[in-house]
Design a protein around this motif. Sequence first.
Motif, mmCIF file in Angstrom:
data_model
loop_
_atom_site.group_PDB
_atom_site.id
_atom_site.type_symbol
_atom_site.label_atom_id
_atom_site.label_comp_id
_atom_site.label_asym_id
_atom_site.label_seq_id
_atom_site.Cartn_x
_atom_site.Cartn_y
_atom_site.Cartn_z
ATOM 1 N N VAL A 1 23.743 20.905 -10.268
ATOM 2 C CA VAL A 1 22.548 21.593 -10.741
ATOM 3 C C VAL A 1 21.413 20.575 -10.790
ATOM 4 O O VAL A 1 21.459 19.623 -11.569
ATOM 5 C CB VAL A 1 22.774 22.219 -12.126
ATOM 6 C CG1 VAL A 1 21.495 22.900 -12.622
ATOM 7 C CG2 VAL A 1 23.928 23.217 -12.082
ATOM 8 N N GLY A 2 20.417 20.754 -9.933
ATOM 9 C CA GLY A 2 19.275 19.851 -9.900
ATOM 10 C C GLY A 2 19.052 19.277 -8.518
ATOM 11 O O GLY A 2 19.942 18.626 -7.963
ATOM 12 N N GLY A 3 17.868 19.536 -7.948
ATOM 13 C CA GLY A 3 17.552 19.081 -6.599
ATOM 14 C C GLY A 3 16.528 17.969 -6.564
ATOM 15 O O GLY A 3 15.666 17.923 -5.688
ATOM 16 N N GLY A 4 16.622 17.059 -7.534
ATOM 17 C CA GLY A 4 15.832 15.833 -7.484
ATOM 18 C C GLY A 4 16.608 14.750 -6.777
ATOM 19 O O GLY A 4 17.628 15.005 -6.128
ATOM 20 N N ILE A 5 16.169 13.507 -6.923
ATOM 21 C CA ILE A 5 16.799 12.420 -6.175
ATOM 22 C C ILE A 5 18.245 12.208 -6.613
ATOM 23 O O ILE A 5 19.116 11.957 -5.773
ATOM 24 C CB ILE A 5 15.986 11.113 -6.298
ATOM 25 C CG1 ILE A 5 16.547 10.035 -5.379
ATOM 26 C CG2 ILE A 5 15.919 10.634 -7.736
ATOM 27 C CD1 ILE A 5 16.592 10.409 -3.913
ATOM 28 N N ASN A 6 18.541 12.337 -7.899
ATOM 29 C CA ASN A 6 19.923 12.114 -8.335
ATOM 30 C C ASN A 6 20.849 13.225 -7.847
ATOM 31 O O ASN A 6 21.943 12.968 -7.343
ATOM 32 C CB ASN A 6 19.986 11.987 -9.856
ATOM 33 C CG ASN A 6 19.357 10.699 -10.357
ATOM 34 O OD1 ASN A 6 19.282 9.713 -9.625
ATOM 35 N ND2 ASN A 6 18.903 10.709 -11.596
#
Length: 533
Positions: free
Chosen positions: A26-31
């Motif tokens: 869950v989460g489409g940032g760099i991490n």
Amino acid sequence: MQCTPAVSVNPSSEPGRDIDCDVLIVGGGINGCGIARDLAGRGWRVVLCEKDDLASHTSSSSTKLIHGGLRYLEYYEFSLVRKALQEREVLLKSAPHIMWPLRFVMPHDPSMRPAWMIRIGLFMYDHLARREVLPGSRTIQLRQHAAGAPLKKGYKRGFVYSDGWVDDARLVVLNALDARERGAQVFTRTRCVAAQRGSDGWVATLEGADGSRTVRARAVVNAAGPWAESFLRSVAHSARGETLATKSLRLVKGSHIVVPRVFTHDHAYIFQNPDKRIIFAIPYERDFTLIGTTDIEIEGDDPAGAHITEDEIAYLCTQASRYFEKPIEPADVAWSYSGVRPLLDDDSGDPSAVTRDYLLEPNSEAAPLMSVWGGKITTFRKLAEDAADEVSRMLGDARPAWTDGAFLAGGDLSSWIGKAEKPDTDFERFVAAVQQKRAWLPAALARRLARAYGARLALVLGDAMSMSDMGAEVAPGLHERELRYLQSSEWATTAQDVLWRRSKLGLHYSPAERASVEAWFDRIKTEGINACN
């Protein structure tokens, strides 16, 4: 019968159908994208969802530096600095089209820190990790160096050291591309609205503009950045109904301003401020200078609504004007942006002193859960590697790491230039090869496309043999062929995605030119709807 969109970057999963996978991220940032890439490369079945566009928030709002963090030495963050310094050259080699070495000039202000202290700090910075690409630090006389010309005459001596530059939003996209090519499914503008933990896995509901999906996953990775704590408190549910949140985040807003070019040389500046903070002034998009950042803790606000204030603009202008001969005024600001850093609460009183290191919190009770707390863009690859190691362990099948030394999407330029030598010179050889093989491309356009796509340029251009094959010029230097590539292959669904994240063309365009790109997306969307009716 359900209408299939004309273009889909997730053709393997129709809305309404269940998806079975090993890991839901869950989460489409760099991490999140970095972890998806690493896990997919180890053979795990991965699904990633992002409620907005890739890199919509923190990951497109950085100072755009691959750096060890010189100032963190003052806070005794030696482990973090060493880890970040080790990563600099790994990253520079992995994608020389979107990252390159950059020299920084620190004018010496004796009222801030004594010269001996700076020299000791730079000596440590040079030697905490091995360097192969980046040159070491040195002292310069500003009145005899090009970097001294824009500065006030009172600054006589300076120090020069090395770090790197990165196109942060494109770095996220390259990780997502690599993840997808290794089998991951990436859903943008798709929110995880519920995640229920069971004894042997998770059942999650994803909702997007095209409908809802049920995902059954053996493990969940919470890489929601500023929303990581709220995800655990309101979305993820344990089998017994207790809260899964165990950590607290400090949300610290960092704002930047962009002004017309203040200097013409290729170095950047690091300025020391009376409040013991630092700001950078960096060459940006050929015609501009990027200045930032601030550190302001926010409470109770939606991180998505972060924006620069007049006080922040005044602060950045004032501090930069302490050094530059020509003052920078708020009226000079051509663009600004703000992002919220999700920093792990370590009881530091000063937001600038809160650690930028990351913490991975595994929870293997029943179905595995991994939460990512904190972090910085320079250490994303190592964070992803550590996270993938831990997730693999929790799933009972340790699989070897592989990203150290691997190219990111488009980073392997060997088919154009042969064996890699140095990242910065490799890119210039690549540009020359592009101009030779595609001589019909105008030089400025060839360079921009080479910067953005690297070796994937061949996919963007396809069978184009002349500028007429690039399609209509929707805005200066932006043609329909490139827009269709971004739509079909890089999850771009709006003009904002293209103008401010897949590129920074919005900074160069007039309002009317930006509106032309918006009109193109509106037309494509209308054509898609009509095709379904």
